[in-house]
Scaffold this active site. Structure first.
Site, PDB file in Angstrom:
ATOM      1  N   SER A  22       0.831  -1.209   0.000  1.00 12.59           N
ATOM      2  CA  SER A  22       0.000   0.000   0.000  1.00 12.59           C
ATOM      3  C   SER A  22       0.864   1.258   0.000  1.00 12.59           C
ATOM      4  O   SER A  22       0.588   2.222  -0.717  1.00 12.59           O
ATOM      5  CB  SER A  22      -0.890   0.024   1.249  1.00 12.59           C
ATOM      6  OG  SER A  22      -1.836  -1.005   1.197  1.00 12.59           O
ATOM      7  N   ARG A  26       1.503   4.354  -2.963  1.00 10.90           N
ATOM      8  CA  ARG A  26       1.253   5.766  -2.648  1.00 10.90           C
ATOM      9  C   ARG A  26       2.502   6.606  -2.834  1.00 10.90           C
ATOM     10  O   ARG A  26       2.430   7.768  -3.244  1.00 10.90           O
ATOM     11  CB  ARG A  26       0.716   5.870  -1.209  1.00 10.90           C
ATOM     12  CG  ARG A  26      -0.750   5.396  -1.114  1.00 10.90           C
ATOM     13  CD  ARG A  26      -1.070   4.925   0.280  1.00 10.90           C
ATOM     14  NE  ARG A  26      -2.479   4.634   0.487  1.00 10.90           N
ATOM     15  CZ  ARG A  26      -3.097   3.496   0.167  1.00 10.90           C
ATOM     16  NH1 ARG A  26      -2.412   2.515  -0.422  1.00 10.90           N
ATOM     17  NH2 ARG A  26      -4.379   3.318   0.416  1.00 10.90           N
ATOM     18  N   GLY A  94      -6.067  -3.583  -7.547  1.00 15.34           N
ATOM     19  CA  GLY A  94      -7.206  -2.726  -7.217  1.00 15.34           C
ATOM     20  C   GLY A  94      -6.752  -1.368  -6.733  1.00 15.34           C
ATOM     21  O   GLY A  94      -7.363  -0.338  -7.041  1.00 15.34           O
ATOM     22  N   ARG A 122     -14.013  -6.637 -10.588  1.00 15.59           N
ATOM     23  CA  ARG A 122     -14.157  -6.011  -9.264  1.00 15.59           C
ATOM     24  C   ARG A 122     -14.901  -4.677  -9.365  1.00 15.59           C
ATOM     25  O   ARG A 122     -14.754  -3.957 -10.351  1.00 15.59           O
ATOM     26  CB  ARG A 122     -12.770  -5.841  -8.612  1.00 15.59           C
ATOM     27  CG  ARG A 122     -12.130  -7.203  -8.358  1.00 15.59           C
ATOM     28  CD  ARG A 122     -10.757  -7.087  -7.774  1.00 15.59           C
ATOM     29  NE  ARG A 122     -10.770  -6.466  -6.455  1.00 15.59           N
ATOM     30  CZ  ARG A 122      -9.663  -6.137  -5.791  1.00 15.59           C
ATOM     31  NH1 ARG A 122      -8.473  -6.353  -6.342  1.00 15.59           N
ATOM     32  NH2 ARG A 122      -9.742  -5.604  -4.608  1.00 15.59           N
ATOM     33  N   SER A 167     -13.397   1.380   3.041  1.00 11.10           N
ATOM     34  CA  SER A 167     -12.397   1.023   2.036  1.00 11.10           C
ATOM     35  C   SER A 167     -11.367   2.128   1.916  1.00 11.10           C
ATOM     36  O   SER A 167     -11.683   3.262   1.537  1.00 11.10           O
ATOM     37  CB  SER A 167     -13.077   0.799   0.681  1.00 11.10           C
ATOM     38  OG  SER A 167     -12.126   0.899  -0.363  1.00 11.10           O
ATOM     39  N   ASP A 314      -6.803  -8.031   4.692  1.00 11.71           N
ATOM     40  CA  ASP A 314      -6.008  -8.887   3.797  1.00 11.71           C
ATOM     41  C   ASP A 314      -5.455 -10.118   4.506  1.00 11.71           C
ATOM     42  O   ASP A 314      -4.890 -11.007   3.863  1.00 11.71           O
ATOM     43  CB  ASP A 314      -4.857  -8.080   3.192  1.00 11.71           C
ATOM     44  CG  ASP A 314      -5.360  -7.017   2.222  1.00 11.71           C
ATOM     45  OD1 ASP A 314      -6.486  -7.164   1.708  1.00 11.71           O
ATOM     46  OD2 ASP A 314      -4.632  -6.039   1.989  1.00 11.71           O
ATOM     47  N   LYS A 341     -12.504  -9.186  -3.504  1.00 13.58           N
ATOM     48  CA  LYS A 341     -11.039  -9.030  -3.561  1.00 13.58           C
ATOM     49  C   LYS A 341     -10.527  -9.738  -4.832  1.00 13.58           C
ATOM     50  O   LYS A 341     -11.290  -9.997  -5.742  1.00 13.58           O
ATOM     51  CB  LYS A 341     -10.391  -9.577  -2.295  1.00 13.58           C
ATOM     52  CG  LYS A 341     -10.761  -8.782  -1.038  1.00 13.58           C
ATOM     53  CD  LYS A 341     -10.193  -7.383  -1.073  1.00 13.58           C
ATOM     54  CE  LYS A 341     -10.574  -6.578   0.147  1.00 13.58           C
ATOM     55  NZ  LYS A 341     -10.213  -5.161   0.012  1.00 13.58           N
ATOM     56  N   ARG A 345     -12.741 -14.366  -1.690  1.00 15.41           N
ATOM     57  CA  ARG A 345     -11.871 -15.042  -0.712  1.00 15.41           C
ATOM     58  C   ARG A 345     -12.635 -15.862   0.316  1.00 15.41           C
ATOM     59  O   ARG A 345     -12.052 -16.769   0.913  1.00 15.41           O
ATOM     60  CB  ARG A 345     -10.946 -14.030  -0.028  1.00 15.41           C
ATOM     61  CG  ARG A 345      -9.843 -13.562  -0.957  1.00 15.41           C
ATOM     62  CD  ARG A 345      -8.847 -12.634  -0.288  1.00 15.41           C
ATOM     63  NE  ARG A 345      -7.772 -12.328  -1.243  1.00 15.41           N
ATOM     64  CZ  ARG A 345      -6.981 -11.268  -1.153  1.00 15.41           C
ATOM     65  NH1 ARG A 345      -7.128 -10.418  -0.149  1.00 15.41           N
ATOM     66  NH2 ARG A 345      -6.042 -11.062  -2.049  1.00 15.41           N
ATOM     67  N   ARG A 387      -2.844 -14.057  -2.060  1.00 18.78           N
ATOM     68  CA  ARG A 387      -2.995 -14.335  -0.624  1.00 18.78           C
ATOM     69  C   ARG A 387      -3.585 -15.729  -0.370  1.00 18.78           C
ATOM     70  O   ARG A 387      -3.308 -16.347   0.654  1.00 18.78           O
ATOM     71  CB  ARG A 387      -3.801 -13.236   0.058  1.00 18.78           C
ATOM     72  CG  ARG A 387      -3.108 -11.881  -0.065  1.00 18.78           C
ATOM     73  CD  ARG A 387      -3.499 -10.895   0.989  1.00 18.78           C
ATOM     74  NE  ARG A 387      -3.134  -9.548   0.578  1.00 18.78           N
ATOM     75  CZ  ARG A 387      -1.911  -9.009   0.668  1.00 18.78           C
ATOM     76  NH1 ARG A 387      -0.917  -9.714   1.182  1.00 18.78           N
ATOM     77  NH2 ARG A 387      -1.677  -7.780   0.261  1.00 18.78           N
TER      78      ARG A 387
HETATM   79  C1  S3P Z   1      -5.578  -1.350   0.124  1.00 18.86           C
HETATM   80  C2  S3P Z   1      -6.768  -1.356   0.791  1.00 18.86           C
HETATM   81  C3  S3P Z   1      -7.568  -2.578   1.008  1.00 18.86           C
HETATM   82  C4  S3P Z   1      -6.733  -3.836   0.807  1.00 18.86           C
HETATM   83  C5  S3P Z   1      -5.861  -3.785  -0.401  1.00 18.86           C
HETATM   84  C6  S3P Z   1      -4.940  -2.587  -0.352  1.00 18.86           C
HETATM   85  C7  S3P Z   1      -4.911  -0.062  -0.092  1.00 18.86           C
HETATM   86  O1  S3P Z   1      -8.623  -2.579   0.075  1.00 18.86           O
HETATM   87  O2  S3P Z   1      -7.572  -4.958   0.744  1.00 18.86           O
HETATM   88  O3  S3P Z   1      -5.070  -4.950  -0.504  1.00 18.86           O
HETATM   89  O4  S3P Z   1      -3.730  -0.043  -0.465  1.00 18.86           O
HETATM   90  O5  S3P Z   1      -5.564   0.976   0.113  1.00 18.86           O
HETATM   91  P1  S3P Z   1     -10.001  -1.803   0.430  1.00 18.86           P
HETATM   92  O6  S3P Z   1      -9.598  -0.493   0.958  1.00 18.86           O
HETATM   93  O7  S3P Z   1     -10.775  -1.653  -0.825  1.00 18.86           O
HETATM   94  O8  S3P Z   1     -10.682  -2.685   1.450  1.00 18.86           O
END
Ligand code: S3P
Length: 428
Positions: A22, A26, A94, A122, A167, A314, A341, A345, A387
């Protein structure tokens, strides 16, 4: 090629976990939008983060790899991205697609984002609807709910929005769009989700303010800076559970991110009786990190729900493995998000752990696992979900017999070097 997992006695020694997925995404995104240079160290060279790098290169950003885990970006400033010549490919990621949509919505050009078969299934409507409310034009199948999504960027309006789901991807997409709005963007989450975007935006100089469950961003410029990415607790999770459920483990994981919005697994495992200790807790930029020591433990079943769910979203596949080795029942609920996801899952974890001999069933929003303290081993599929693949490997390490995992390559999406890391600490 299949991956064959043979049972081990334990995990012993020390490891450094690859960078947080994550935070790596960013760092590239904010570095691209900042004025000046950004150097990212301990960047995760997993396929998802490389998708983000490719998308931003296609938007005109100069991104160089000094080595696999050090990335240097020449930021183009908030208004410097260029119209991409071709469709942007988010691959399996995603986070790439949703956060990118927030950025593209505010650009004065046309773009199209797509992804692999899993990502195209998704839901994107949760992001495209509020972005349309801010003034962007987004088109895609089923009311812009599924990629490919075409974006005609516009000058965006500031607004207040209540997220329908906890989320971080949705929250982050709207905060990033807020960089390009004509006034503040205010988002309210139903429960706290990971807050890396807010922390990193502040570190880059943006005006971000949190008040309870509401985060407000005021359009602001970003200044490039250096980011040292902490180890990914979601990757550490597989080693933590493997160490707990094998009998002779004593494992130290160095430099793991312990942001409280991500440590739900540690809280649940401690409640289940796990011997996990944190030491050397320190800050790495705006994120806390620590060294973790994990020893073999007899676990007890528990209930996992409510505000814990976004803090371990996760980790639920590998938590289900821990629960299968625990004494008593574990109930996981309020986790319907797992159905959207990389795979569904709840279904895939249930199917694969059943093949290994677990007593597990799915409910509409969770799992019920009756811990038996052991699994048999067997033949499993990854469903192309990194995962699920790693959860199966962890189960296999503690099973009675050999386990064969089909289609293991997806592990590289978030944890390149996973099998090598395991080999370096496993006692045969
Ligand atoms: C993530 C947020 C989560 C997580 C994903 C990474 C992120 O998803 O499941 O692996 O980097 O912001 P959601 O925020 O949609 O639940």
């Amino acid at each position: 090629m299949n991956l064959t997992v043979t049972p081990v006695r334990g995990l012993c020694g020390e490891l450094t976990i690859p960078g947080d997925k994550s935070i790596s995404h960013r760092a590239v995104m904010l570095g691209a939008l900042a004025d000046g240079e950004t150097t990212v160290t301990n960047f995760l060279p997993g396929e998802d983060c490389l998708s983000t790098v490719q998308c931003f290169r296609a938007l005109g950003v100069d991104i160089k790899h000094a080595n696999r885990t050090t990335v240097r970006l020449c930021g183009r400033g908030r208004h410097g991205l260029q119209e991409p010549a071709d469709v942007l490919d988010a691959g399996n990621s995603g986070t790439t697609m949703r956060l990118l949509l927030g950025i593209l919505a505010g650009q004065p050009f046309f773009s199209v984002v797509t992804g692999d078969a899993s990502l195209r299934r998704r839901p994107m409507g949760r992001v495209t609807r509020p972005l349309a409310e801010m003034g962007a034009l987004l088109l895609g199948r089923d009311g812009a709910n599924y990629a490919p999504i075409a974006v005609v960027g516009r000058r965006l309006r500031g607004f207040s929005y209540r997220l329908p789901v906890a989320s971080a991807q949705l929250k982050s997409a709207l905060l990033l769009a807020g960089l390009f709005a004509d006034g503040p963007v205010r988002v309210t989450e139903p429960l706290p989700s990971r807050d890396h975007t807010e922390r990193m935006l502040s570190a880059f100089g943006a005006l971000v303010h949190r008040d309870g469950l509401t985060v407000t961003i005021t359009p602001s410029r970003l200044q490039g800076r250096d980011i040292a990415v902490p180890g990914d607790i979601s990757s550490a999770a597989f080693l933590i559970v493997a160490a707990l459920i094998t009998p002779e483990s004593d494992l130290v994981l160095r430099g793991v991110g312990v942001n409280p919005t991500r440590t739900g697994l540690l809280d649940v495992l401690n409640r289940m009786g796990a011997a996990i200790t944190l030491s050397e807790t320190r800050m790495s930029g705006s994120e806390p990190v620590a060294d973790l020591r994990v020893r073999s433990s007899a676990l007890r079943g528990t209930v996992v729900d409510g505000a814990l769910i976004p803090r371990l979203i996760d980790e639920i596949p590998v938590l289900a493995v821990a629960a299968a080795f625990a004494d008593g029942e574990t109930v996981i609920r309020d986790a319907a998000e797992l159905r959207v996801k990389e795979s569904d899952r709840l279904t895939t974890v249930c199917q694969e752990l059943t093949k290994l001999g677990a007593d597990i069933r799915e409910t509409p929003d969770g799992l019920i696992i009756r811990g038996t303290g052991r699994l048999q081993g067997g033949r499993c599929q990854s469903h192309g979900d990194h995962r699920i693949a790693m959860a199966v490997v962890v189960a296999g390490l503690a099973a009675a017999r050999e386990t064969v995992l089909e289609d293991p390559d997806c592990i590289d999406i978030s944890f390149p070097g996973f099998t090598e890391a395991l080999k370096s600490v496993c006692l045969e």
